[in-house]
Write a protein that holds these residues in place. Structure first.
Motif, PDB file in Angstrom:
ATOM      1  N   ASP A  79       0.813  -1.217   0.000  1.00  0.00           N
ATOM      2  CA  ASP A  79       0.000   0.000   0.000  1.00  0.00           C
ATOM      3  C   ASP A  79       0.847   1.269   0.000  1.00  0.00           C
ATOM      4  OD1 ASP A  79      -2.632   1.130  -0.109  1.00  0.00           O
ATOM      5  OD2 ASP A  79      -2.335   1.860   1.915  1.00  0.00           O
ATOM      6  N   LEU A  85      -9.443  -1.261  -9.465  1.00  0.00           N
ATOM      7  CA  LEU A  85      -8.909  -1.903  -8.271  1.00  0.00           C
ATOM      8  C   LEU A  85      -9.954  -1.834  -7.163  1.00  0.00           C
ATOM      9  CD1 LEU A  85      -5.437  -0.109  -8.407  1.00  0.00           C
ATOM     10  CD2 LEU A  85      -5.973  -2.414  -9.225  1.00  0.00           C
ATOM     11  N   SER A  86      -9.830  -2.702  -6.187  1.00  0.00           N
ATOM     12  CA  SER A  86     -10.675  -2.594  -5.000  1.00  0.00           C
ATOM     13  C   SER A  86     -10.189  -1.425  -4.151  1.00  0.00           C
ATOM     14  CB  SER A  86     -10.569  -3.865  -4.153  1.00  0.00           C
ATOM     15  OG  SER A  86     -11.058  -4.946  -4.892  1.00  0.00           O
ATOM     16  N   ALA A  87     -11.061  -0.951  -3.288  1.00  0.00           N
ATOM     17  CA  ALA A  87     -10.649   0.076  -2.341  1.00  0.00           C
ATOM     18  C   ALA A  87      -9.766  -0.562  -1.267  1.00  0.00           C
ATOM     19  CB  ALA A  87     -11.871   0.714  -1.700  1.00  0.00           C
ATOM     20  N   THR A  88      -8.992   0.269  -0.603  1.00  0.00           N
ATOM     21  CA  THR A  88      -8.193  -0.171   0.535  1.00  0.00           C
ATOM     22  C   THR A  88      -8.996   0.120   1.792  1.00  0.00           C
ATOM     23  OG1 THR A  88      -6.180   0.332  -0.646  1.00  0.00           O
ATOM     24  CG2 THR A  88      -6.004   0.192   1.751  1.00  0.00           C
ATOM     25  N   ARG A  89      -9.245  -0.919   2.573  1.00  0.00           N
ATOM     26  CA  ARG A  89      -9.999  -0.712   3.808  1.00  0.00           C
ATOM     27  C   ARG A  89      -9.060  -0.211   4.886  1.00  0.00           C
ATOM     28  NH1 ARG A  89     -14.753  -4.480   6.327  1.00  0.00           N
ATOM     29  NH2 ARG A  89     -14.896  -3.322   8.271  1.00  0.00           N
ATOM     30  N   LEU A  90      -9.439   0.866   5.538  1.00  0.00           N
ATOM     31  CA  LEU A  90      -8.531   1.464   6.534  1.00  0.00           C
ATOM     32  C   LEU A  90      -8.793   0.883   7.924  1.00  0.00           C
ATOM     33  CD1 LEU A  90      -8.696   5.176   5.368  1.00  0.00           C
ATOM     34  CD2 LEU A  90      -7.101   3.420   4.657  1.00  0.00           C
TER      35      LEU A  90
END
Lengths: 309, 309
Positions: B227, B304-309
């Motif tokens: 990331d 792309l998929s989102a990045t989960r925070l």
């Protein structure tokens, strides 16, 4: 070099059915909320569905069951959200989202998205995501945890334009610009028939516009400053009306870089030649929205000069 | 999510001819300078032209007439520079440059480039530039004002890689990695014959390497975290040797985004298919260097998929 952070933070909240109208809360309630974000109300327009306030930094729209607030600069929108959550409990709230874009100069902001997230998560169970790479354009969103089903026509789109160029950009940066001149440049009446408009020209630069028609809204915010120009357009227009508007804005403003962000809406734009989609992300959020993020760039054909600081 | 800011700040200073050797100042002088930046010396290698120190955050190279220091993370390199300027007056200094890249999370830094600029300008007359757009990858440079003529072979290149992918990236992120494994992965000896190396594997991830051969240097710093991965390579290798090394690094690390920055050197890389040069800038600095900046991206083929925070 004159710098103003055009990039907006954004909150949208929907109340559960049967709740008293948000519009009935009256102007003092919203004035207080706007003040929490360090902004003020400049003017407003109203119709039978919506109250639209133009702010010193962006916009506020209030419908019976929902509100939407955008603020730019170094405003503290998260504090307006925490204030709102003092008045409305989780049981009254159907859905809340809080978004932040990448900023030109994030170190000048009063808080980071991570810090906002800590504040919001403490008041409302939720989930946060980032769409887009961290080193490029990206969009953060926090949303409430509770199950939610948006209406079929609840779809929104944002067009965020960076490094605008051409005659329109030159005019928007010129000291001789007038409110009438900016209106003529965009021809809002022609672009958005039957909308009621409210707009403001800032000194020495900058322009904001709200438009409403029934429960539909448009909002435009222009930070024309050379080297960090930014124009945002956001709306809940339906897809058929939306496409030509976005295409017209791109033709007029010729941004060298732009993002398209949408909720439950797949946009298709008439991109100019040489445009590259450098990043794209799509996420089905558990609250019933599919969120899409795309970043487009127009690579320079030859090396640019450096910017002298 | 584990985050470390790999992006380096960099200072290079050259003394006027006839000045006492910087190497003769001894290790305590440099230890103090490194401490000002909030870093420490881990190890070193030496030859008859250069002392190369590996730091807890990046590297320091000292030659008789010049030094080069890079520090990453949230180090305060500008304080090392101001400390250096207490010991060496403008009359003793032939040239000084101070550079900063865009950071993944600039708001976590102890100072902004603008603030560094205020500190440096107060001690040394100079000029500052930005190459690359403010909303994308970019590079800031401050340089001393006095006329300077670099040697004919004084040319440097930086390859800064973001979002590394593939087998090498997986290995660099794996808990089972070893120093020997990383060395084998890159095959430094094969890539850079006759260089003397010094390297360090950080816990749980991260790798730094310095290499010297006569007055030539290479330095590599790896922040492999998913990331926010970042790998920097910097060198004063000549053009003939440089090209194959850069191409090999790109093939091995498959960055999804990378910058090439050079001084008095026009690089030509073997870019993989699908790579787009999204930004480029070139500036003739009045101190005798032509600085070039290029940002390349590999656009994702699908969302792309989102990045989960």
């Amino acid at each position: 070099m004159m710098f103003f952070e055009g990039s907006e933070k954004k909150v949208e909240a929907v109340l559960k059915p049967g709740h008293e109208s948000l519009r009935a809360l009256g102007k003092p309630f919203w004035e207080n909320l706007v003040a929490q974000a360090n902004a003020t109300i400049l003017s407003s327009v109203h119709n039978d569905r919506c109250d639209a306030y133009l702010l010193s930094e962006s916009s506020l729209f209030v419908w019976d069951d929902r509100f939407l607030m955008l603020t730019c600069g170094t405003t503290t929108l998260v504090q307006a959200v925490t204030e709102f959550l003092k008045h409305f409990s989780q049981n009254e709230l159907a859905m809340l989202t809080y978004q932040r874009k990448n900023e030109y100069q994030s170190h000048l902001q009063k808080s980071s998205f991570d810090e906002d997230l800590v504040a919001l998560s403490g008041l409302l169970p939720g989930t946060a995501w980032r769409l887009g790479h961290l080193d490029g354009h990206h969009n953060y969103i926090f949303h409430s945890e509770a199950a939610y089903q948006p209406d079929a026509d609840d779809a929104t789109a944002e067009l965020l334009m960076y490094h605008i160029q051409g005659q329109a950009a030159d005019y928007l940066r010129s000291p001789s610009q007038t409110l009438e001149g900016v209106r003529a440049l965009f021809n809002w009446q022609g672009m958005l028939p039957d909308f009621q408009f409210d707009d403001f020209l800032f000194e020495p630069f900058g322009y904001s516009m709200n438009g409403i028609r029934g429960d539909r809204y448009v909002t435009v915010h222009i930070t024309p400053q050379e080297d960090s120009s930014y124009v945002s357009f956001e709306t809940n227009l339906d897809k058929a009306e939306l496409g030509p508007v976005l295409d017209q804005l791109l033709r007029l403003l010729q941004p060298q870089s732009y993002d398209v962000i949408s909720f439950n809406l797949a946009t298709k734009l008439a991109h100019q030649g040489g445009v590259v989609r450098v990043d794209q992300a799509e996420q089905r959020l558990p609250i019933g929205y599919t969120m899409r993020f795309e970043h487009f760039m127009v690579p320079p054909k030859a090396p640019l000069s450096a910017t002298r600081l």
